[in-house]
Design a protein around this motif. Structure first.
Motif, short mmCIF file in Angstrom:
data_model
loop_
_atom_site.label_atom_id
_atom_site.label_comp_id
_atom_site.label_asym_id
_atom_site.label_seq_id
_atom_site.Cartn_x
_atom_site.Cartn_y
_atom_site.Cartn_z
N UNK A 96 -4.17 -2.65 12.73
CA UNK A 96 -3.22 -3.27 11.55
C UNK A 96 -2.72 -2.41 10.77
N UNK A 97 -3.55 -1.62 10.06
CA UNK A 97 -3.20 -0.63 8.83
C UNK A 97 -2.40 0.30 9.51
N UNK A 98 -2.90 1.18 10.55
CA UNK A 98 -1.73 2.06 11.09
C UNK A 98 -0.51 1.53 11.71
N UNK A 99 -0.37 0.53 11.89
CA UNK A 99 0.77 -0.18 12.35
C UNK A 99 1.66 -0.16 11.14
N UNK A 100 1.14 -0.78 10.18
CA UNK A 100 1.95 -0.78 8.68
C UNK A 100 2.33 0.37 8.13
N UNK A 101 1.32 1.54 8.40
CA UNK A 101 1.96 2.82 7.83
C UNK A 101 3.00 3.41 8.97
N UNK A 102 2.73 3.44 10.10
CA UNK A 102 3.76 4.16 11.05
C UNK A 102 4.87 3.22 11.27
N UNK A 103 4.75 2.05 11.50
CA UNK A 103 6.08 1.32 11.72
C UNK A 103 6.90 0.80 10.56
N UNK A 104 5.96 0.31 9.59
CA UNK A 104 6.64 0.23 8.44
C UNK A 104 7.07 1.02 7.37
N UNK B 255 11.93 -2.55 -2.24
CA UNK B 255 12.47 -3.31 -2.87
C UNK B 255 11.78 -4.80 -3.08
N UNK B 256 12.50 -5.74 -3.61
CA UNK B 256 11.95 -7.18 -3.57
C UNK B 256 11.84 -7.83 -2.17
N UNK B 257 12.63 -7.33 -1.30
CA UNK B 257 12.83 -7.67 -0.09
C UNK B 257 11.89 -7.31 1.08
N UNK B 258 11.06 -6.20 0.67
CA UNK B 258 10.27 -5.39 1.46
C UNK B 258 10.97 -4.34 2.22
N UNK B 259 12.01 -3.90 1.50
CA UNK B 259 12.76 -2.80 2.29
C UNK B 259 12.46 -1.75 1.60
N UNK C 32 20.66 2.77 -3.52
CA UNK C 32 19.98 3.44 -2.85
C UNK C 32 19.94 3.00 -1.26
N UNK C 33 19.98 3.80 -0.37
CA UNK C 33 20.02 3.39 1.24
C UNK C 33 18.65 2.62 1.53
N UNK C 34 18.94 1.71 2.37
CA UNK C 34 17.91 0.98 3.14
C UNK C 34 17.45 1.85 4.24
N UNK C 35 16.19 2.19 4.13
CA UNK C 35 15.37 3.25 5.20
C UNK C 35 14.74 2.61 6.15
N UNK C 36 14.44 1.19 6.07
CA UNK C 36 13.40 0.66 7.01
C UNK C 36 12.99 -0.83 6.34
N UNK C 37 12.24 -1.54 7.12
CA UNK C 37 11.77 -2.72 6.77
C UNK C 37 10.14 -2.87 6.76
N UNK C 38 9.59 -3.21 5.71
CA UNK C 38 8.03 -3.24 5.89
C UNK C 38 7.85 -4.53 6.82
N UNK C 39 6.97 -4.52 7.88
CA UNK C 39 6.80 -5.64 8.61
C UNK C 39 5.78 -6.66 8.17
N UNK C 40 5.77 -7.81 8.54
CA UNK C 40 4.72 -8.84 8.12
C UNK C 40 3.17 -8.21 8.37
N UNK C 41 2.56 -8.07 7.56
CA UNK C 41 1.04 -7.65 7.69
C UNK C 41 0.04 -8.83 6.96
N UNK C 42 -1.42 -8.69 7.64
CA UNK C 42 -2.28 -9.40 7.02
C UNK C 42 -3.66 -8.63 7.09
N UNK C 43 -3.91 -8.15 5.91
CA UNK C 43 -4.72 -7.12 5.58
C UNK C 43 -5.67 -7.53 4.43
N UNK C 44 -6.59 -6.81 3.95
CA UNK C 44 -7.40 -6.91 2.67
C UNK C 44 -7.36 -6.31 1.58
N UNK C 45 -7.32 -6.79 0.53
CA UNK C 45 -7.37 -6.19 -0.88
C UNK C 45 -8.71 -5.74 -1.28
#
Length: 212
Positions: A146-154, A180-184, A44-57
């Motif tokens: 922070x949530x919107x940055x994750x959604x839009x940029x990640x 994937x396992x590397x956050x991609x 499968x192609x790599x379409x992007x990288x999920x950025x570091x985030x600090x949120x709440x479960x």
């Protein structure tokens, strides 16, 4: 009675032509089959990288990208008072949870698009409605920027800044993202697709095998 020589020659030519056509057709068919197999086996192609985030479960504990390291995960985007497609998306995630029960390295992650309202407690109540396993299906909220940055940029999917005019409903993506396992980010799927599991599960298995 033997056929005249010209007739035998014509019949021989026809037989050779049929044989040649069958051979060429068979070779073309086999070539197409091999091509399909090769494409099926492609990574499968790599379409992007999920950025570091600090949120709440939903449990109230902090959650970061590191908590999902080494896991294959599927993300979707919902909010608890959604009067549109969110319930369907969550039903789909619930079905995936059942189908993935024998895959301990897979996580489901629902990210609220309305973090200002969706507190951990509201997300916990919502999760209970869909039988979400606390360890396998996570619900994430936090500060809106922070949530919107994750959604839009990640994940590079759409989410509206404000509720739609005259409603409290928020426009957002209906896509499921496979990570994937590397956050991609490796693939996207229509979360309303009735055949979602059939399309997604083979790719989940491929990503699990990549990390073996």
């Amino acid at each position: 009675m033997s056929l005249p020589r010209p007739m035998r020659y014509v019949l021989l030519c026809i037989a050779l032509a049929v044989l040649l056509m069958g051979t060429v057709g068979g070779l073309l068919f086999w070539r197409e089959v091999k091509g399909l197999q090769a494409r099926k086996g492609q990574a499968l192609p790599v379409l992007g990288q999920v950025p570091e985030f600090s949120l709440v479960e939903r449990s109230g504990r902090p959650i970061a990208l590191a908590d999902l390291a080494g896991k294959v995960w599927i993300a979707d985007f919902i909010f608890t008072h959604c009067a549109g497609p969110c319930p369907l998306l969550s039903v789909q995630m619930g079905a995936l949870q059942d189908l993935l029960s024998e895959m301990p390295d897979v996580r489901l992650v629902s990210i609220t698009v309305d973090p200002e309202r969706d507190t951990p407690r509201l997300l916990s109540d919502y999760a209970l409605r869909y039988g979400a396993d606390r360890d396998r299906w996570l619900f994430i909220t936090g500060e809106k920027p922070a949530v919107y940055r994750l959604i839009r940029e990640g994940f590079r999917v759409v989410v509206g800044d404000e509720p739609e005019e005259g409603t409290d409903q928020i426009m957002h993506s209906l896509q499921f993202a496979l990570v994937d396992r590397k956050g991609r980010v490796r693939a996207y799927y229509d979360g309303t697709d009735a055949e979602l599991a059939d399309r997604l599960l083979p790719d989940v298995r491929r990503l699990l095998q990549e990390g073996e």
